[in-house]
Design an enzyme around this catalytic site. Structure first.
Site, PDB file in Angstrom:
ATOM      1  N   SER A 114      36.230 -20.623 -40.554  1.00  0.00           N
ATOM      2  CA  SER A 114      35.112 -20.679 -39.896  1.00  0.00           C
ATOM      3  C   SER A 114      34.396 -22.205 -39.838  1.00  0.00           C
ATOM      4  O   SER A 114      35.062 -22.923 -39.646  1.00  0.00           O
ATOM      5  CB  SER A 114      34.199 -19.815 -40.287  1.00  0.00           C
ATOM      6  OG  SER A 114      32.982 -19.301 -39.444  1.00  0.00           O
ATOM      7  N   ASP A 168      37.149 -10.992 -33.400  1.00  0.00           N
ATOM      8  CA  ASP A 168      36.076 -11.798 -33.883  1.00  0.00           C
ATOM      9  C   ASP A 168      35.008 -11.830 -32.972  1.00  0.00           C
ATOM     10  O   ASP A 168      35.135 -12.538 -31.962  1.00  0.00           O
ATOM     11  CB  ASP A 168      36.554 -13.450 -34.398  1.00  0.00           C
ATOM     12  CG  ASP A 168      35.991 -14.090 -35.164  1.00  0.00           C
ATOM     13  OD1 ASP A 168      34.587 -13.847 -35.121  1.00  0.00           O
ATOM     14  OD2 ASP A 168      36.614 -14.768 -35.919  1.00  0.00           O
ATOM     15  N   HIS A 199      36.002 -11.129 -37.973  1.00  0.00           N
ATOM     16  CA  HIS A 199      35.932 -12.649 -38.638  1.00  0.00           C
ATOM     17  C   HIS A 199      36.090 -12.483 -39.934  1.00  0.00           C
ATOM     18  O   HIS A 199      35.181 -12.686 -40.755  1.00  0.00           O
ATOM     19  CB  HIS A 199      34.639 -13.117 -38.382  1.00  0.00           C
ATOM     20  CG  HIS A 199      34.214 -14.460 -38.479  1.00  0.00           C
ATOM     21  ND1 HIS A 199      34.798 -15.574 -37.918  1.00  0.00           N
ATOM     22  CD2 HIS A 199      33.335 -15.206 -39.441  1.00  0.00           C
ATOM     23  CE1 HIS A 199      34.509 -16.706 -38.225  1.00  0.00           C
ATOM     24  NE2 HIS A 199      33.562 -16.652 -39.317  1.00  0.00           N
TER      25      HIS A 199
END
Length: 218
Positions: A114, A168, A199
């Site tokens: 991320s 996600d 995620h």
């Protein structure tokens, strides 16, 4: 930069620097090391740095560990470039520390999830020394339009593993795929893999990461 360190039983000759996501810390991904089941003979050190604490605009200015501020969820301006540059410089220092300890840059993998992946994808194409590879998980690219003019040739051929969850909702899959396309359009050696997940990471992805690390650092 403080970090969690996981050392092999023998003197390390390779290193994975793994950057966490927003609000997490270096402790978040540290438990993944035994799950990767890398053989002791690979002698890989893992370093999980802690991002500094800073106010994050989209979270009402709350202070948390973040590699950069997120002022908007807009696709083109999600990552604050000044914060990205600051964190990339800190990671460069961390890489140099490993070089000073005897691990050459071409035995160092830069990994990130991320927000951490944003730093990895920003630094590696601009880095002036050859890395072993890049692992960019559930992530996207800061200011992709800058890559063409700022990229160096040094790391154009190294393997870049990109992986993303199909469900996600934090970093929509199109953002990850756009980063992948930007890399390939600029001549970088990126691969793209998706998983039935949100995620996060899943067991199949961990298995694929293990296989990739064995290939890149074995």
């Amino acid at each position: 930069m403080p970090y969690v360190e996981h050392n092999p039983s023998s003197t390390p000759n390779a290193c994975v620097i793994w950057l966490h996501g927003l609000g997490d810390s270096g402790h978040g991904f540290a438990p993944i090391v035994p799950e990767l089941k890398l053989p002791d003979s690979m002698s890989v050190k893992f370093i999980f740095p802690h991002a500094p604490e800073r106010p994050v605009t989209i979270n009402g200015g709350m202070r948390m560990r973040a590699w950069y501020d997120i002022k908007s969820l807009d696709f083109n301006s999600r990552a604050d470039l000044s914060g990205v540059l600051e964190s990339a410089a800190h990671v460069e220092t961390l890489i140099q520390e490993q070089v000073d300890k005897g691990i050459p840059t071409d035995r160092i993998v830069l990994a990130g999830f991320s927000q951490g992946g944003v730093i990895a994808l920003h630094l590696a194409p601009r880095f002036k020394h050859k890395l072993a590879g890049v692992m960019a998980l559930s992530t996207y690219m800061c200011e992709p339009s800058l890559l063409a003019q700022e990229a160096t040739d040094v790391n154009r051929d190294i393997p870049i593993m990109m992986a993303h969850g199909e469900q996600d909702e934090v970093v929509p899959i199109f953002m990850g795929n756009a980063a992948y396309k930007t890399l390939t359009e600029n001549g970088f050696n990126a691969t793209w893999q998706t998983y039935t997940m949100q995620h996060n990471v899943c067991m199949q992805e961990i298995s694929d990461i293990s296989a990739w690390l064995k290939k890149v650092l074995g």
